[in-house]
Design a protein around this motif. Structure first.
Motif, PDB file in Angstrom:
ATOM      1  N   TYR A   1       0.859  -1.180   0.000  1.00 46.42           N
ATOM      2  CA  TYR A   1       0.000   0.000   0.000  1.00 46.42           C
ATOM      3  C   TYR A   1       0.894   1.228   0.000  1.00 46.42           C
ATOM      4  CZ  TYR A   1      -3.965  -2.992   0.948  1.00 46.42           C
ATOM      5  OH  TYR A   1      -4.940  -3.950   0.851  1.00 46.42           O
ATOM      6  N   ARG A   2       0.586   2.204  -0.854  1.00 45.36           N
ATOM      7  CA  ARG A   2       1.403   3.399  -1.005  1.00 45.36           C
ATOM      8  C   ARG A   2       0.605   4.633  -0.586  1.00 45.36           C
ATOM      9  NH1 ARG A   2       5.922   4.772  -3.700  1.00 45.36           N
ATOM     10  NH2 ARG A   2       6.061   2.716  -4.677  1.00 45.36           N
ATOM     11  N   LEU A   3       1.244   5.485   0.220  1.00 44.84           N
ATOM     12  CA  LEU A   3       0.656   6.767   0.567  1.00 44.84           C
ATOM     13  C   LEU A   3       0.893   7.733  -0.577  1.00 44.84           C
ATOM     14  CD1 LEU A   3       1.839   7.008   4.264  1.00 44.84           C
ATOM     15  CD2 LEU A   3      -0.509   6.669   3.473  1.00 44.84           C
ATOM     16  N   ALA A   4      -0.115   8.507  -0.944  1.00 43.70           N
ATOM     17  CA  ALA A   4      -0.003   9.426  -2.076  1.00 43.70           C
ATOM     18  C   ALA A   4       0.907  10.608  -1.766  1.00 43.70           C
ATOM     19  CB  ALA A   4      -1.384   9.926  -2.491  1.00 43.70           C
ATOM     20  N   ASP A   5       0.794  11.162  -0.576  1.00 42.85           N
ATOM     21  CA  ASP A   5       1.570  12.342  -0.207  1.00 42.85           C
ATOM     22  C   ASP A   5       2.796  11.939   0.598  1.00 42.85           C
ATOM     23  OD1 ASP A   5      -0.273  14.098  -1.380  1.00 42.85           O
ATOM     24  OD2 ASP A   5      -1.516  14.055   0.426  1.00 42.85           O
ATOM     25  N   PRO A   6       3.895  12.661   0.429  1.00 43.26           N
ATOM     26  CA  PRO A   6       5.085  12.366   1.236  1.00 43.26           C
ATOM     27  C   PRO A   6       4.847  12.704   2.706  1.00 43.26           C
ATOM     28  CG  PRO A   6       5.472  14.273  -0.168  1.00 43.26           C
ATOM     29  CD  PRO A   6       4.121  13.754  -0.511  1.00 43.26           C
ATOM     30  N   LEU A   7       5.580  12.032   3.580  1.00 42.35           N
ATOM     31  CA  LEU A   7       5.516  12.293   5.015  1.00 42.35           C
ATOM     32  C   LEU A   7       6.755  13.067   5.440  1.00 42.35           C
ATOM     33  CD1 LEU A   7       4.439   8.827   6.461  1.00 42.35           C
ATOM     34  CD2 LEU A   7       2.990  10.775   5.906  1.00 42.35           C
ATOM     35  N   THR A   8       6.613  13.870   6.473  1.00 42.90           N
ATOM     36  CA  THR A   8       7.785  14.530   7.042  1.00 42.90           C
ATOM     37  C   THR A   8       8.636  13.471   7.733  1.00 42.90           C
ATOM     38  OG1 THR A   8       6.719  14.961   9.157  1.00 42.90           O
ATOM     39  CG2 THR A   8       6.495  16.668   7.441  1.00 42.90           C
ATOM     40  N   ILE A   9       9.888  13.781   7.968  1.00 41.62           N
ATOM     41  CA  ILE A   9      10.772  12.838   8.645  1.00 41.62           C
ATOM     42  C   ILE A   9      10.263  12.560  10.062  1.00 41.62           C
ATOM     43  CG2 ILE A   9      12.414  14.558   9.487  1.00 41.62           C
ATOM     44  CD1 ILE A   9      13.283  11.068   8.113  1.00 41.62           C
ATOM     45  N   ASP A  10       9.640  13.548  10.700  1.00 42.38           N
ATOM     46  CA  ASP A  10       9.070  13.331  12.034  1.00 42.38           C
ATOM     47  C   ASP A  10       7.925  12.330  11.988  1.00 42.38           C
ATOM     48  OD1 ASP A  10      10.873  15.078  13.223  1.00 42.38           O
ATOM     49  OD2 ASP A  10       9.504  16.794  13.086  1.00 42.38           O
ATOM     50  N   ALA A  11       7.071  12.427  10.983  1.00 44.46           N
ATOM     51  CA  ALA A  11       5.952  11.487  10.846  1.00 44.46           C
ATOM     52  C   ALA A  11       6.461  10.077  10.586  1.00 44.46           C
ATOM     53  CB  ALA A  11       5.021  11.933   9.719  1.00 44.46           C
ATOM     54  N   VAL A  12       7.499   9.949   9.783  1.00 41.76           N
ATOM     55  CA  VAL A  12       8.075   8.630   9.515  1.00 41.76           C
ATOM     56  C   VAL A  12       8.678   8.061  10.794  1.00 41.76           C
ATOM     57  CG1 VAL A  12       9.856   7.368   8.239  1.00 41.76           C
ATOM     58  CG2 VAL A  12       8.478   9.083   7.071  1.00 41.76           C
ATOM     59  N   GLY A  13       9.385   8.906  11.557  1.00 45.71           N
ATOM     60  CA  GLY A  13       9.936   8.464  12.833  1.00 45.71           C
ATOM     61  C   GLY A  13       8.849   8.024  13.799  1.00 45.71           C
ATOM     62  N   GLY A  14       7.692   8.674  13.728  1.00 40.22           N
ATOM     63  CA  GLY A  14       6.569   8.299  14.578  1.00 40.22           C
ATOM     64  C   GLY A  14       6.015   6.917  14.260  1.00 40.22           C
TER      65      GLY A  14
END
Length: 81
Positions: free
Chosen positions: A22-35
């Motif tokens: 499953y792919r997210l359409a919008d990029p995530l911030t590095i903080d969101a990825v760390g979360g």
């Protein structure tokens, strides 16, 4: 298999063209990825840096499980949500 999945706190991810993740359409911030690493439903997180020539963006791949259903979540890292 559903063609989309509601991912808590991230929105809707759609099944990618190969039907393997499953792919997210919008990029995530590095903080969101760390979360993601702190979420109980995310079991493994891999992060790949962007290429130095800018042809490949920074990306992540996570092995997840929601409601007993395992899945792979992929997306870009950048100036997203």
């Amino acid at each position: 298999m559903n063609t989309h999945k509601q991912v808590p706190g991230l929105g809707i991810a759609r099944l990618d063209g190969g039907g393997l993740a499953y792919r997210l359409a919008d990029p995530l911030t590095i903080d969101a990825v760390g979360g993601l690493a702190r979420q109980s439903w995310c079991h493994r997180l891999e992060v790949c840096d962007a290429s130095s020539d800018g042809r490949r963006p920074a990306q992540f791949r996570a092995i997840c499980e929601l409601n007993g259903e395992p899945f792979v979540l992929i997306g870009r890292i950048g100036e997203g949500a």
